[in-house]
Design an enzyme around this catalytic site. Structure first.
Site, PDB file in Angstrom:
ATOM      1  N   LYS A 113       0.831  -1.211   0.000  1.00 45.14           N
ATOM      2  CA  LYS A 113       0.000   0.000   0.000  1.00 45.14           C
ATOM      3  C   LYS A 113       0.868   1.266   0.000  1.00 45.14           C
ATOM      4  O   LYS A 113       0.509   2.269  -0.631  1.00 45.14           O
ATOM      5  CB  LYS A 113      -0.950   0.014   1.209  1.00 45.14           C
ATOM      6  N   LYS A 196      -6.739 -17.944 -14.905  1.00 51.22           N
ATOM      7  CA  LYS A 196      -8.025 -18.059 -14.211  1.00 51.22           C
ATOM      8  C   LYS A 196      -8.950 -16.913 -14.569  1.00 51.22           C
ATOM      9  O   LYS A 196      -8.509 -15.814 -14.888  1.00 51.22           O
ATOM     10  CB  LYS A 196      -7.796 -17.998 -12.691  1.00 51.22           C
ATOM     11  N   LYS A 199      -8.505 -12.943 -13.443  1.00 50.20           N
ATOM     12  CA  LYS A 199      -7.097 -12.568 -13.314  1.00 50.20           C
ATOM     13  C   LYS A 199      -6.771 -11.318 -14.124  1.00 50.20           C
ATOM     14  O   LYS A 199      -5.978 -10.496 -13.735  1.00 50.20           O
ATOM     15  CB  LYS A 199      -6.182 -13.719 -13.781  1.00 50.20           C
TER      16      LYS A 199
END
Ligand code: TRP
Length: 331
Positions: A113, A196, A199
């Site tokens: 972050k 997937k 994604k």
């Protein structure tokens, strides 16, 4: 035997795609009958990234409607909004007294972050794992289904539980472990040929997609130029289309296209048309339920009120014990 308690925190962002539906959600729906389950929407946590206050409530409504439409049952599981149980904030504050700042600064999510939002490195971001530990410990959860990115947070929860017990000389908190769906977790491929669903941007089919959206996306899915010769190995994009077909279509349909593929007679356009219709048949009724639930203010009020009440009861009991253990007494 005592039922295990399972707790799952849900981010109030993003929409559910078929990967979520055939993956974790199917397991949640089954799990709610096998364990004492809490599902909550982590709106306090989401505030660390300063979402627009004007859209907060609608985001929660969307997520709630999707999970309820997909099969979470408020008669069976406890479904609530995190901020409806403010006791968790007090527990988080109390736990923070045993959370060294250095340890929090070293978590991967915090460092990430700092890189991503250097202009907003607030204390809530730093103590994010403490609040998450409070979410879990307030209900004495045994199991927590978490993705890879949350494993370190769950590990910290165990550290806090141990540390609390040993500091105060009690056997109070138990250490929660990750709920691993293991082989039961179906991996749903995306539409862009590899990886997937979810994604990457644009490779997903969402429960909120219209029939037209679904048809358009499926018809555009990546395939290949056709099998070169009988018995040649299937390319990844085509294998992915077959994986989707097996999830939504009847066995005869799968057998038919497997057969035409093996004979090198397959027409991907036909396969995609069939696949799109079979996906529409799964998604359309869910999408209609999502829309009905979203619009049913009274139902959402009842579900979240009852959920919050049950969650508060469980949380308040823990908080009373923790206060006592830490030496807080009332006059
Ligand atoms: N941090 C989790 C996420 O981003 C959401 C969450 C908050 C959570 N509190 C939790 C998950 C407690 C499991 C248990 O996905």
């Amino acid at each position: 035997m005592k039922m295990e308690t399972v707790l799952s925190g849900i981010r109030p962002t993003g929409r559910l795609h078929l990967g979520n539906y055939f993956g974790a959600l199917r397991n949640f729906v089954r799990m709610q009958h096998e364990a004492r389950c809490f599902f909550f929407i982590a709106d306090y946590h989401s505030l660390t990234t300063h979402p627009d206050p004007a859209s907060m409530h609608d985001n929660i409504r969307d997520v709630l409607a999707e999970y309820l439409a997909a099969g979470l049952d408020p008669e069976v599981a406890t479904i609530y909004v995190q901020s409806d149980v403010p006791q968790v904030a007090e527990l988080s504050m109390l736990l923070s007294m045993h959370a060294p700042v250095g340890e929090l600064e070293r978590t991967a999510s915090f460092k990430d972050k700092i890189r991503k939002q250097p202009q907003n490195v607030n204390a809530g971001l730093l103590t994010y794992p403490v609040l998450m530990a409070a979410d879990i410990l307030q209900h004495r959860a045994d199991k927590v289904p978490v993705g890879k990115d949350q494993e370190q947070h769950l590990e910290l929860t165990r550290v806090y539980a141990r540390r609390f017990n040993s500091f105060y000389g009690v056997e109070y908190f138990k250490e929660p472990t990750a709920y691993n769906f293991g082989t039961e977790l179906v991996k749903v491929p995306g539409l862009d040929g590899s990886g997937k669903m979810g994604k990457s941007e644009g490779n997903g089919l969402y429960l909120s997609d219209s029939d037209a959206d679904i048809r358009k996306k499926v018809m555009r899915a990546v395939s290949d130029s056709g099998p070169a010769e009988p018995g040649a190995p299937m390319s990844e994009p085509v294998a992915n289309l077959f994986t989707l077909l097996r999830l939504v279509s009847a066995p005869e349909v799968v057998a038919h296209f497997t057969d035409t593929y093996n004979r090198c007679e397959i027409r991907y356009g036909d396969l995609k048309k069939q696949l799109a219709e079979d996906i529409v048949a799964v998604v359309a009724p869910i999408r209609e339920r999502i829309e009905a639930i979203r619009a049913d203010e009274a139902y959402l009020h009842r579900v979240t009120s009852e959920g919050a009440e049950r969650a508060r009861e469980s949380s308040a009991a823990t908080l009373a014990d923790v206060r006592e253990i830490m030496g807080i007494k009332r006059f």
